[in-house]
Design a protein around this motif. Structure first.
Motif, PDB file in Angstrom:
ATOM      1  N   MET A 173      -9.498   3.473  13.407  1.00 24.37           N
ATOM      2  CA  MET A 173      -9.409   2.469  12.340  1.00 24.37           C
ATOM      3  C   MET A 173      -8.346   1.437  12.674  1.00 24.37           C
ATOM      4  N   ARG A 174      -8.650   0.186  12.362  1.00 24.70           N
ATOM      5  CA  ARG A 174      -7.700  -0.904  12.582  1.00 24.70           C
ATOM      6  C   ARG A 174      -6.783  -1.013  11.366  1.00 24.70           C
ATOM      7  N   HIS A 175      -5.471  -1.029  11.599  1.00 27.51           N
ATOM      8  CA  HIS A 175      -4.486  -1.115  10.525  1.00 27.51           C
ATOM      9  C   HIS A 175      -3.813  -2.489  10.559  1.00 27.51           C
ATOM     10  N   VAL A 176      -3.986  -3.251   9.480  1.00 27.81           N
ATOM     11  CA  VAL A 176      -3.433  -4.605   9.389  1.00 27.81           C
ATOM     12  C   VAL A 176      -2.392  -4.632   8.274  1.00 27.81           C
ATOM     13  N   PHE A 177      -1.180  -5.063   8.614  1.00 25.59           N
ATOM     14  CA  PHE A 177      -0.082  -5.114   7.648  1.00 25.59           C
ATOM     15  C   PHE A 177       0.272  -6.571   7.366  1.00 25.59           C
ATOM     16  N   ILE A 178       0.037  -6.995   6.123  1.00 24.06           N
ATOM     17  CA  ILE A 178       0.379  -8.357   5.712  1.00 24.06           C
ATOM     18  C   ILE A 178       1.721  -8.288   4.990  1.00 24.06           C
ATOM     19  N   VAL A 179       2.723  -8.887   5.599  1.00 25.31           N
ATOM     20  CA  VAL A 179       4.112  -8.737   5.144  1.00 25.31           C
ATOM     21  C   VAL A 179       4.628 -10.044   4.547  1.00 25.31           C
ATOM     22  N   ASN A 180       5.097  -9.955   3.316  1.00 27.40           N
ATOM     23  CA  ASN A 180       5.806 -11.080   2.708  1.00 27.40           C
ATOM     24  C   ASN A 180       7.281 -10.920   3.067  1.00 27.40           C
ATOM     25  N   PRO A 181       7.811 -11.732   3.992  1.00 22.58           N
ATOM     26  CA  PRO A 181       9.178 -11.507   4.491  1.00 22.58           C
ATOM     27  C   PRO A 181      10.262 -11.723   3.448  1.00 22.58           C
ATOM     28  N   MET A 182       9.925 -12.403   2.347  1.00 26.90           N
ATOM     29  CA  MET A 182      10.922 -12.673   1.314  1.00 26.90           C
ATOM     30  C   MET A 182      10.927 -11.609   0.210  1.00 26.90           C
ATOM     31  N   ALA A 183       9.940 -10.725   0.212  1.00 28.11           N
ATOM     32  CA  ALA A 183       9.807  -9.751  -0.879  1.00 28.11           C
ATOM     33  C   ALA A 183      10.950  -8.745  -0.884  1.00 28.11           C
ATOM     34  N   GLY A 184      11.446  -8.463  -2.096  1.00 29.31           N
ATOM     35  CA  GLY A 184      12.471  -7.431  -2.249  1.00 29.31           C
ATOM     36  C   GLY A 184      13.691  -7.656  -1.406  1.00 29.31           C
ATOM     37  N   LYS A 185      14.124  -8.905  -1.299  1.00 27.73           N
ATOM     38  CA  LYS A 185      15.296  -9.252  -0.474  1.00 27.73           C
ATOM     39  C   LYS A 185      15.111  -8.733   0.957  1.00 27.73           C
ATOM     40  N   HIS A 186      13.930  -9.024   1.514  1.00 30.04           N
ATOM     41  CA  HIS A 186      13.563  -8.709   2.906  1.00 30.04           C
ATOM     42  C   HIS A 186      13.232  -7.233   3.125  1.00 30.04           C
ATOM     43  N   LYS A 187      13.028  -6.463   2.051  1.00 31.88           N
ATOM     44  CA  LYS A 187      12.682  -5.049   2.190  1.00 31.88           C
ATOM     45  C   LYS A 187      11.382  -4.873   2.972  1.00 31.88           C
ATOM     46  N   ALA A 188      10.391  -5.720   2.674  1.00 30.11           N
ATOM     47  CA  ALA A 188       9.095  -5.608   3.355  1.00 30.11           C
ATOM     48  C   ALA A 188       9.245  -5.840   4.852  1.00 30.11           C
ATOM     49  N   LEU A 189      10.048  -6.822   5.207  1.00 26.95           N
ATOM     50  CA  LEU A 189      10.244  -7.153   6.619  1.00 26.95           C
ATOM     51  C   LEU A 189      10.934  -6.008   7.355  1.00 26.95           C
ATOM     52  N   GLU A 190      11.857  -5.353   6.694  1.00 22.69           N
ATOM     53  CA  GLU A 190      12.587  -4.242   7.305  1.00 22.69           C
ATOM     54  C   GLU A 190      11.686  -3.039   7.598  1.00 22.69           C
ATOM     55  N   MET A 191      10.557  -2.959   6.922  1.00 22.63           N
ATOM     56  CA  MET A 191       9.656  -1.818   7.101  1.00 22.63           C
ATOM     57  C   MET A 191       8.834  -1.908   8.389  1.00 22.63           C
ATOM     58  N   THR A 192       8.832  -3.055   9.045  1.00 22.87           N
ATOM     59  CA  THR A 192       7.998  -3.217  10.243  1.00 22.87           C
ATOM     60  C   THR A 192       8.395  -2.248  11.355  1.00 22.87           C
ATOM     61  N   HIS A 193       9.669  -1.897  11.455  1.00 25.36           N
ATOM     62  CA  HIS A 193      10.111  -0.940  12.476  1.00 25.36           C
ATOM     63  C   HIS A 193       9.469   0.424  12.240  1.00 25.36           C
ATOM     64  N   PHE A 194       9.410   0.828  10.975  1.00 25.64           N
ATOM     65  CA  PHE A 194       8.784   2.097  10.608  1.00 25.64           C
ATOM     66  C   PHE A 194       7.289   2.068  10.925  1.00 25.64           C
ATOM     67  N   ILE A 195       6.662   0.951  10.665  1.00 27.49           N
ATOM     68  CA  ILE A 195       5.218   0.810  10.896  1.00 27.49           C
ATOM     69  C   ILE A 195       4.887   0.948  12.381  1.00 27.49           C
ATOM     70  N   VAL A 196       5.654   0.293  13.222  1.00 30.03           N
ATOM     71  CA  VAL A 196       5.418   0.346  14.667  1.00 30.03           C
ATOM     72  C   VAL A 196       5.521   1.777  15.191  1.00 30.03           C
ATOM     73  N   LYS A 197       6.458   2.548  14.625  1.00 35.43           N
ATOM     74  CA  LYS A 197       6.665   3.924  15.089  1.00 35.43           C
ATOM     75  C   LYS A 197       5.617   4.904  14.556  1.00 35.43           C
ATOM     76  N   ASN A 198       5.015   4.587  13.408  1.00 30.83           N
ATOM     77  CA  ASN A 198       4.179   5.570  12.729  1.00 30.83           C
ATOM     78  C   ASN A 198       2.688   5.233  12.671  1.00 30.83           C
ATOM     79  N   PHE A 199       2.299   4.063  13.162  1.00 31.43           N
ATOM     80  CA  PHE A 199       0.890   3.702  13.181  1.00 31.43           C
ATOM     81  C   PHE A 199       0.498   3.260  14.592  1.00 31.43           C
ATOM     82  N   GLU A 200      -0.671   3.661  15.014  1.00 33.22           N
ATOM     83  CA  GLU A 200      -1.134   3.333  16.363  1.00 33.22           C
ATOM     84  C   GLU A 200      -1.655   1.901  16.424  1.00 33.22           C
TER      85      GLU A 200
END
Length: 292
Positions: free
Chosen positions: A1-28
């Motif tokens: 399955m293809r996993h697409v993450f649409i990130v609003n970099p301004m959301a939650g004082k950049h909380k969404a943007l900070e999650m990209t490191h976790f995504i790279v490690k946990n999704f193929e």
């Protein structure tokens, strides 16, 4: 399955943007794209929607609404799985499905691929999955967006400040409304809610009986009240106990049409606009959700 993450970099004082490191490690081989302007999440969702695809919205309710609009307008609305990863301030839609607030834990839970097909509301030319409303509460949401920009002001505090500011200039809205073709006798209203989900306004349980897959909306029409009555009315809405109030009228139906001589403030999943003519209709089995 293809996993697409649409990130609003301004959301939650950049909380969404900070999650990209976790995504790279946990999704193929994740596809991570960031929004650059209002409406961009909708464009990206429409572009990436497709078979064997999951699109994750990392942002607030407004970002999720844009993603939903993009997927619904694509040719793959039921082929595409859509997931809400709440990183904003209100995060109301996720409350319909779970008490879990941690976006990292929610991402982990989505790996189980539990799904649900839900209804979608269409208001004029736009779709929504949670709650749309007009009147007093829409003005509150509009004000809350302004106050949230102030330093050290949380979403909850911004909402409370806006409540009191809107209360000072309290007014009713003269409307004509029909539900499934039947005219409603209420004329002077404080606000009207059209609900597919249960929560809005940062946690107010405005539509406790709404179900996302029953093919119906819950409509709440609230009579215009005196200013001194509002502080007693709002706590009832926050707890979902407003059915017991005489000024609250609850209906279930598929379509509501509302007309007004003056432009009405209209709230759609946290985004606010003005319109004299509002048509809201539910369509069953339109969106395929990943659920926790």
């Amino acid at each position: 399955m293809r996993h697409v993450f649409i990130v609003n970099p301004m959301a939650g004082k950049h909380k969404a943007l900070e999650m990209t490191h976790f995504i790279v490690k946990n999704f193929e081989d994740p596809i991570i794209v960031t929004t650059e302007y209002e409406g961009h999440a909708k464009e990206l969702a429409k572009e990436y929607a497709g078979k064997d695809t999951a699109i994750y919205s990392l942002g607030g309710d407004g970002t999720f609404n844009e993603v939903v609009n993009g997927v619904v307008e694509s040719d793959f609305n039921l082929d595409t799985l859509v997931a809400d990863v709440p990183c904003g301030s209100g995060n109301d839609f996720i409350k319909v499905m779970t008490d879990e607030k941690d976006p990292y834990k929610l991402l982990e839970s989505y790996k189980k691929r539990n799904t649900k097909i839900i209804d979608v509301g269409f208001i004029n030319d736009r779709s929504f999955v949670n709650i749309a409303s007009i009147g007093f509460d829409a003005e509150i949401v509009l004000g809350a967006r302004k106050y949230k920009r102030l330093p050290l002001v949380s979403a909850e505090l911004a909402y409370l400040i806006s409540v009191f500011a809107t209360l000072i200039k309290l007014r009713g809205y003269k409307v004509k409304a029909t539900i499934d073709g039947e005219a409603i006798s209420i004329y002077d209203v404080l606000f009207i809610i059209m609900a597919n989900g249960n929560y809005y306004g940062g946690g107010m349980k405005a539509a406790p009986h709404a179900v996302m897959d029953d093919g119906l909306f819950d409509f709440y029409l609230v009579d215009k009240v005196k200013r001194r009555q509002v502080p007693f009315l709002l706590p009832k809405f926050m707890k979902g106990r407003h059915d017991e109030l005489k000024v609250v009228h609850h209906y279930k139906g598929k379509k509501i049409i509302i007309d007004s001589e003056k432009p009405l403030p209209m709230n759609i999943d946290g985004e606010v606009m003005l319109s004299n003519h509002v048509e809201v209709e539910v369509k069953a089995n339109v969106l395929h959700l990943l659920i926790p």
